[in-house]
Design an enzyme around this catalytic site. Structure first.
Site, short mmCIF file in Angstrom:
data_model
loop_
_atom_site.label_atom_id
_atom_site.label_comp_id
_atom_site.label_asym_id
_atom_site.label_seq_id
_atom_site.Cartn_x
_atom_site.Cartn_y
_atom_site.Cartn_z
N GLU A 214 81.58 57.77 -5.62
CA GLU A 214 81.55 57.12 -4.31
C GLU A 214 82.90 56.50 -3.97
O GLU A 214 83.59 55.96 -4.84
CB GLU A 214 80.47 56.03 -4.34
CG GLU A 214 80.16 55.44 -2.99
CD GLU A 214 78.88 54.61 -3.03
OE1 GLU A 214 78.72 53.75 -2.14
OE2 GLU A 214 78.05 54.81 -3.93
N GLU A 218 83.68 49.14 3.58
CA GLU A 218 82.53 48.35 4.03
C GLU A 218 83.04 47.15 4.83
O GLU A 218 84.11 46.60 4.56
CB GLU A 218 81.67 47.90 2.86
CG GLU A 218 80.91 49.07 2.25
CD GLU A 218 79.85 48.64 1.27
OE1 GLU A 218 78.66 48.87 1.54
OE2 GLU A 218 80.22 48.09 0.22
#
Length: 496
Positions: A214, A218
């Protein structure tokens, strides 16, 4: 932090042709981890750590945590574009193979225009409900899906105006997610967007693989002048790698361009054309485990809005997200009845990887041109003949050609996809399967009111949420997509 999405999946779905309910996950959610793989009756472990069949076996299905790795469907591959003189020069164009501003492919009818933001409108813009994608007994429809749909969605997604694909989170809901339908191994992903705002509200731009690699951006809704950058390896939880990146202006009021440039040696996090952070593979060496902890498996691009500050979230998640969400008095709730992010455009430029020469050789052997049709049935998968928890790296990735990825119905999986038919249905059944427009989803249609969730659904969601939390607490997080900041990670999207 890991890709943080808190969405609800339908507890039961209806097949258009069969007209009978078909469940694709158990009434009591079953969590999956390295210590607790999925049972045979619910063989597929979704990206969100829950077992099921059908849609759970497509997209983010985790082969490490499923009952059998082959239960997961192969991932449609997003491959590099070729220049017109490719065969003479063997040159690749560094241009997006996926590029969308979500404009309609065909002019909508008056009926579709009056239902702007509905399922038909999203289909016409290359977006399909995740529970429909690659599920049909008709080969021609699977081919049409692979050609026409660039993204799957769940939650409250609507196209409001040019440059405004809205990912919404109405009061006391779990937000929205879009995900690219194809995976790529190295490339540059670009998202032009405005993030959501509000205490406890999180927006995420994520590259994620089926085995938990990943790379993240964010955005905390109360910190609109910063982005958080992070990466994870094989779903392992390490919260020391996050770095904050400063933005030039408010990310809710102003559009910014967020990019991940990822190759086999390094990752660049880029904001508005400027490299804000670089990670080199050589710096991820783990001496104790004798391996590089670097993302190196095929990824999908996801964009989401989710409630980090939900009342029943883990305290660590609530703290990280900036506190509890104010579902009653936040400005966007008062003005629009929802929190929201808006996405203007998305592009992905895959890079040439070690598999590309053999793909070209195979197409030449078959005397096929290198075009969209020839690449339609190429998928990324893993070598399941020699796998264990330590072999999910680039060396374990393989590519396949010759079989379209599909499931014939909701109760099927990669080991038992069902029977595919090439003949066309006629009369009323064909009309039901195709829908009224040229780009509609096939059988197993799921109609979703993306504007007003019902009170009944809220009660069902809360019950499933508690069950999901209990399931999470009863399992370890070894390899599954959980962490202290993201307490549920369940794909539980209650549809009407």
């Amino acid at each position: 932090m890991l890709s943080t999405i808190l969405l609800w999946i339908s507890c039961c779905t209806i097949s258009t042709l069969a007209q009978e309910a078909t469940r694709y996950f158990p009434e009591t959610p079953i969590g999956c981890s390295l210590e607790n793989n999925c049972p045979a009756e619910w063989p597929c472990c979704s990206q969100f750590g829950q077992c099921g069949t059908g849609p759970f076996c497509v997209g983010g299905c985790n082969p490490r945590l499923s009952h059998d790795p082959g239960s997961c469907l192969g991932q449609p591959a997003l491959l590099p574009r070729m220049s017109p003189s490719f065969w003479l020069q063997s040159s690749l164009e560094q241009k997006p193979a996926l590029k969308s501003s979500f404009l309609p492919r065909v002019q909508p009818s008056m009926d579709v225009a009056s239902n702007e933001g509905g399922e038909k409108d999203l289909n016409n813009r290359g977006i399909v409900n995740f529970a429909n994608f690659l599920i049909s007994p008709q080969e021609r429809i699977i081919k049409k899906m692979l050609r026409d749909y660039h993204f799957t969605y769940s939650g409250f997604v609507k196209y409001d105006a040019p440059g405004q694909l809205t990912l919404a989170m109405p009061k006391h809901t779990s937000g929205s997610l879009i995900s690219s339908t194809r995976s790529f191994l190295y490339g540059r992903a670009t998202v032009k967007m405005k993030t959501a705002r509000g205490r406890g509200v999180v927006t995420a731009v994520v590259l994620i693989s089926t085995v938990g690699d990943e790379i993240d951006f964010e955005f905390i809704g109360g910190e609109l002048h910063h982005a958080q950058s992070n990466y994870y390896h094989q779903g392992e939880l390490n919260h020391t790698r996050m770095e904050k990146l400063e933005l030039s202006s408010d990310s809710f009021e102003n559009t910014h361009i967020y990019e991940v440039d990822w190759d086999q040696d390094r990752i660049n996090w880029i904001v508005d054309g400027v490299v804000a952070r670089t990670l080199y593979k050589e710096d991820t060496w783990n001496e104790e485990k004798q391996r590089y902890e670097y993302p190196q498996t095929p990824m999908r691009l996801q964009v989401s809005v989710w409630p980090g500050g939900r009342e029943d979230a883990d305290p660590g998640t609530i703290m990280w997200a900036g506190g509890l969400i104010d579902w009653e008095n936040s400005p966007d709730i008062l003005e629009k009845g929802q929190f929201y992010a808006t996405v203007e455009s998305i592009a992905v430029t895959p890079y040439e990887n070690k598999f590309w020469p053999s793909i070209v050789d195979e197409l030449e052997r078959l005397h096929l041109p290198i075009d969209a049709n020839s690449l339609l049935d190429i998928t990324y998968d893993y070598n399941y003949d020699k796998f264990n928890e330590h072999t999910w790296f680039e060396d374990s990735v393989i590519w396949k050609k010759g079989k379209l990825p599909y499931l014939s119905s909701l109760d099927k999986n990669g080991l038992n996809p069902g029977r595919q038919q090439q003949s066309l249905l006629v009369g009323k059944q064909l009309k039901q399967e195709q829908g009224d427009g040229p780009d509609q989803s096939p059988s197993n249609r799921f109609i979703q009111d993306t504007n007003k969730p019902s009170e009944k659904n809220h009660e069902e969601q809360d019950l499933l949420l508690r069950n999901a939390l209990q399931s999470r607490d009863a399992t370890t997080n070894g390899g599954s997509s959980h962490n202290n900041r993201n307490p549920i990670k369940r794909l539980l999207n209650m549809l009407h």
